[in-house]
Design an enzyme around this catalytic site. Structure first.
Site, PDB file in Angstrom:
ATOM      1  CB  SER A 119      -0.601   0.482   1.106  1.00 38.88           C
ATOM      2  OG  SER A 119      -2.020   1.096   1.128  1.00 38.88           O
ATOM      3  CE  LYS A 156      -5.462  -2.582   0.755  1.00 33.67           C
ATOM      4  NZ  LYS A 156      -5.415  -0.941   0.900  1.00 33.67           N
TER       5      LYS A 156
END
Length: 501
Positions: free
Chosen positions: A313, A338
């Site tokens: 992320s 992600k």
């Protein structure tokens, strides 16, 4: 029977739920075949059907039904229909856990986790450890990124949601939670005692190398509202005239706030895009540009970024931005992949839901969701053989290390090396560096703060230091391909393979 007052609330809210787009597994694929008016009419029919079913069951089902239970079940079903593990209903326990995280502390074991949406008999959706948080019960127990949590307190994790697993992992500080951890093909039981987990930010300092050089080291553990401030503290602490460069360690960093990583990236990048977000919702389409006024890092200082499969992320946003701008050289292992952005929508003071609102793209316009970012130089820790994994579990079960360290306080590095050699006579499939690491972890377990780095064990960090000390960094970072160039090259190779068939 409970009152039906919540039904009106449900009917008002459900329209918002059903209007959410179900994103495809590709970065973005959308259909314009259904008009907005047709979609609204379709949604209205669905809402009316839900309301009718609810009322009909309440009046005709053989037993008295719990309205709140039906409410929770309906919302969970809507969230699960997206097929996205990050789009979930937050019941009172999950919502409280989210608040705990926002406030900065909670009772838990220090494991960031993920879970596949679909579970089948052939491929159960066990919970995967994305990353253990440093200096927490999970990390000290030797749980690693990529390990699977098979059960929590006897409950099979493939049969419950990720949020339910989180609820079981968190709880009262000082209480125990029993896990079964699968490392490779071997399972082991682990008993963890919940501790107060503070939302981690940044650790930093200067590392003295064997060649008597100095390297600035900064480990970003998570991206919180305080991360940018702590990164600035780190940058201010470095003597740029004395260091050969800096290492930004993003390994096992599960991500965090996109606003936080933008602030951090802006300290290094003086112009151009940092990250862009793309969605079917127009106001979620944004390009975040760097500003030279916010750049505080000393230009020209070499940067090596460490990544692994636990880097996800927001940590991928930073590594991707630095790579695409030819400011940093990436070392380690392909990151998690992600590439989506979530928002939280409260339904009341005690529940809500989080949902994927957009996917992000690196400066060279690449979506890394479910793909990850490859390092410029891959450096992997040695993997244990099947027998080595069994020995690893056996060693943990035996408590040999813990018992020995308790009897031999104040062990030196020489003592650690000597004990590791004696262990290897019995555990001959585990390499000496790993055994020394396990012994050193136990010796340092009660130290506060924990040592900044472990140069004896950390081959990825040693490779980063070698690059900064011995190699032509400018040549390396200039020649490194952007993520777009890597993507285009992969497509050409794929077409070439197909053409030869």
């Amino acid at each position: 029977m409970k009152k039906f007052s919540f039904i009106r609330k449900f009917a008002r809210s459900a329209g918002g739920f059903l209007a959410l787009s179900v994103l495809s597994s590709q970065c973005f694929a959308q259909s314009a075949s259904v008009s907005a008016d047709e979609r609204r009419a379709e949604n209205k029919r669905y809402i009316e059907n839900l309301y009718y079913i609810f009322e009909y069951l309440q009046q005709n089902y053989v037993d008295d039904l719990d309205s709140e239970k039906i409410y929770h079940g309906a919302i969970k079903g809507i969230m699960e229909s997206a097929g996205d593990p990050y789009t979930t209903y937050l019941d009172s326990n999950s919502f409280r856990s989210l608040s705990d995280t926002t406030e900065g502390k909670f009772g838990g074991v220090g494991l960031s986790i993920s879970k596949a949406f679909e579970s089948t008999p052939d491929k159960p959706a066990y919970v995967e450890v994305v990353s253990p948080i440093d200096d927490t019960p999970g990390a000290r127990a030797g749980i690693q990124a990529g390990d699977l949590i098979i059960s929590v307190d006897g409950t099979d994790t493939s049969s419950i949601s990720m949020e339910e697993v989180l609820d079981r992992l968190r709880g009262q500080v000082g209480e125990n939670v029993a896990l079964v951890i699968r490392h490779g093909s071997v399972d082991r039981e682990v008993m963890l005692t919940r501790a107060e987990i503070e939302v981690p930010t940044v650790k930093f300092g200067t590392v003295d190398t064997q060649k008597n050089n100095k390297i600035g080291y900064m480990k970003i553990i998570n991206f919180t509202p305080l991360t940018a401030e702590r990164v600035q503290d780190a940058l201010d602490s470095f003597d740029y005239s004395a260091i050969k460069g800096i290492v930004i360690d993003l390994r096992n960093n599960p991500g965090g706030l996109i606003s936080s990583v933008r602030e951090v990236a802006d300290k290094f990048i003086d112009n151009g895009p940092i990250v862009s977000t793309k969605s079917r919702v127009n106001h979620e389409n944004s390009v975040y540009e760097a500003s030279s006024k916010k750049t505080t890092f000393q230009k020209g200082t070499p940067i090596v970024v460490l990544i692994n499969k636990g880097s996800a992320s927001a940590s991928e946003i930073l590594s991707g931005a630095l790579k695409d701008n030819h400011l940093a050289y990436l070392v380690g292992q392909r990151s998690y992949g992600k590439g989506s952005v979530q928002q939280v929508f409260p339904l009341s003071q005690t529940d809500g839901f989080k949902y994927t609102v957009a996917r992000y793209y690196t400066p060279s316009d690449v979506c890394i969701d479910k793909i990850g970012i490859p390092p410029d130089r891959e450096v992997l820790f040695p993997e244990l053989s099947e027998e080595g994994e069994k020995q690893y579990v056996e060693l943990f079960k035996s408590d040999e290390i813990e018992k020995y360290v308790k009897k031999n306080e104040n062990m030196t590095e020489k003592d650690i090396a000597s004990f590791a050699k004696s262990l290897r006579k019995k555990y001959d499939e585990i390499d000496l560096a790993t055994l020394r690491k396990l012994v050193r972890n136990e010796v340092q377990r009660k130290l506060s703060p924990a040592p900044l780095v472990d140069l004896d064990y950390d081959i990825q960090l040693n490779e980063a230091i070698k690059i900064l000390e011995k190699e032509n960094f400018t040549k390396l970072v200039t020649a490194a391909k952007t993520l777009k160039e890597l993507q285009d090259l992969a497509l050409l190779e794929e077409k070439d393979v197909i053409g030869k068939k």
